[in-house]
Motif scaffolding. Structure first.
Motif, mmCIF file in Angstrom:
data_model
loop_
_atom_site.group_PDB
_atom_site.id
_atom_site.type_symbol
_atom_site.label_atom_id
_atom_site.label_comp_id
_atom_site.label_asym_id
_atom_site.label_seq_id
_atom_site.Cartn_x
_atom_site.Cartn_y
_atom_site.Cartn_z
ATOM 1 N N SER A 126 0.829 -1.206 0.000
ATOM 2 C CA SER A 126 0.000 0.000 0.000
ATOM 3 C C SER A 126 0.865 1.258 0.000
ATOM 4 O O SER A 126 0.598 2.212 -0.735
ATOM 5 N N SER A 127 1.911 1.242 0.810
ATOM 6 C CA SER A 127 2.820 2.389 0.861
ATOM 7 C C SER A 127 3.531 2.587 -0.477
ATOM 8 O O SER A 127 3.686 3.713 -0.951
ATOM 9 N N ASP A 134 2.052 9.376 -5.800
ATOM 10 C CA ASP A 134 2.535 10.708 -5.431
ATOM 11 C C ASP A 134 3.674 11.159 -6.347
ATOM 12 O O ASP A 134 3.743 12.329 -6.731
ATOM 13 N N LEU A 135 4.568 10.233 -6.710
ATOM 14 C CA LEU A 135 5.661 10.584 -7.617
ATOM 15 C C LEU A 135 5.129 10.950 -9.004
ATOM 16 O O LEU A 135 5.655 11.864 -9.653
ATOM 17 N N VAL A 138 3.946 14.429 -8.734
ATOM 18 C CA VAL A 138 5.099 15.347 -8.709
ATOM 19 C C VAL A 138 5.624 15.576 -10.123
ATOM 20 O O VAL A 138 5.950 16.713 -10.508
ATOM 21 N N ILE A 139 5.680 14.504 -10.926
ATOM 22 C CA ILE A 139 6.147 14.635 -12.320
ATOM 23 C C ILE A 139 5.229 15.567 -13.094
ATOM 24 O O ILE A 139 5.689 16.436 -13.841
ATOM 25 N N ASP A 140 3.906 15.428 -12.906
ATOM 26 C CA ASP A 140 2.956 16.311 -13.590
ATOM 27 C C ASP A 140 3.133 17.761 -13.162
ATOM 28 O O ASP A 140 3.162 18.672 -13.996
#
Length: 199
Positions: A126-127, A134-135, A138-140
């Motif tokens: 899950s983590s 989330d990464l 961040v890229i977007d």
């Protein structure tokens, strides 16, 4: 001029130059029922606008906009085939554009090992999934910030160039006025000398 970009459940993300009075087309093979997202933004050039058109395999128009700076369009393919997106700068006679395009086709594949079993995900899985999502966010965000930075830098460079030309023009104007005043004053004194000599 046409360029072909292909991918199976992936897509394409690129920045390209669109010359004045030109049209660029990109192609993507999409399976029926696949969700896709088209996003674009004009980074530099002219009034920051282009015409865009998205066509399906049967030449039906799915999306069309004129003189747009940016936009986003999501759709689900009705039939399998080659989809075509065209960017046009044919209305502009002298300004070329720099255009960013992101054409995402299908869902991103899951992380290896996640979703391959029938039990609930462990805390570690899950983590990992959350970090992966989330990464991607961040890229977007970084992509959009880079585009805005590039756009602002281009505007600042254009403004700097205009200020430079204006300063050069003012300097030349001051020099012309200075020379003109010197010549006028010189003529005043030259007239007095000739008048005194005649007496």
């Amino acid at each position: 001029m046409c360029c072909c970009c292909g991918g199976f459940v992936s897509g394409v993300e690129l920045t390209f130059e669109l010359p004045d009075n030109a049209k660029e087309c990109f192609f993507e093979e999409i399976e029926k029922g696949t969700e896709s997202t088209l996003e674009f933004q004009v980074v530099t050039g002219g009034r920051y606008d282009v015409d865009i058109e998205l066509e399906g395999p049967g030449r039906q128009i799915l999306y069309r906009e004129t003189k747009q700076q940016y936009g986003q369009f999501q759709f689900t393919a009705d039939i399998t085939g080659t989809y075509q997106v065209c960017f046009s700068n044919e209305f502009s006679t002298f300004s070329h554009k720099l255009v960013y395009m992101d054409f995402q086709v299908g869902d991103e594949p899951q992380l290896p090992g996640v979703g391959e079993h029938y039990t609930a995900m462990t805390q570690m899985e899950s983590s990992s999934q959350k970090i992966h999502e989330d990464l991607n966010s961040v890229i977007d965000y970084q992509t959009h910030h880079r585009l805005r930075e590039s756009q602002s830098r281009k505007r600042a460079e254009d403004m700097n160039e205009r200020v430079l030309f204006w300063a050069v023009g003012e300097t030349l104007g001051i020099l012309v006025i200075t020379v003109g005043q010197v010549m006028v004053l010189k003529n005043f004194f030259a007239d007095k000398k000739t008048n005194q000599a005649s007496y």
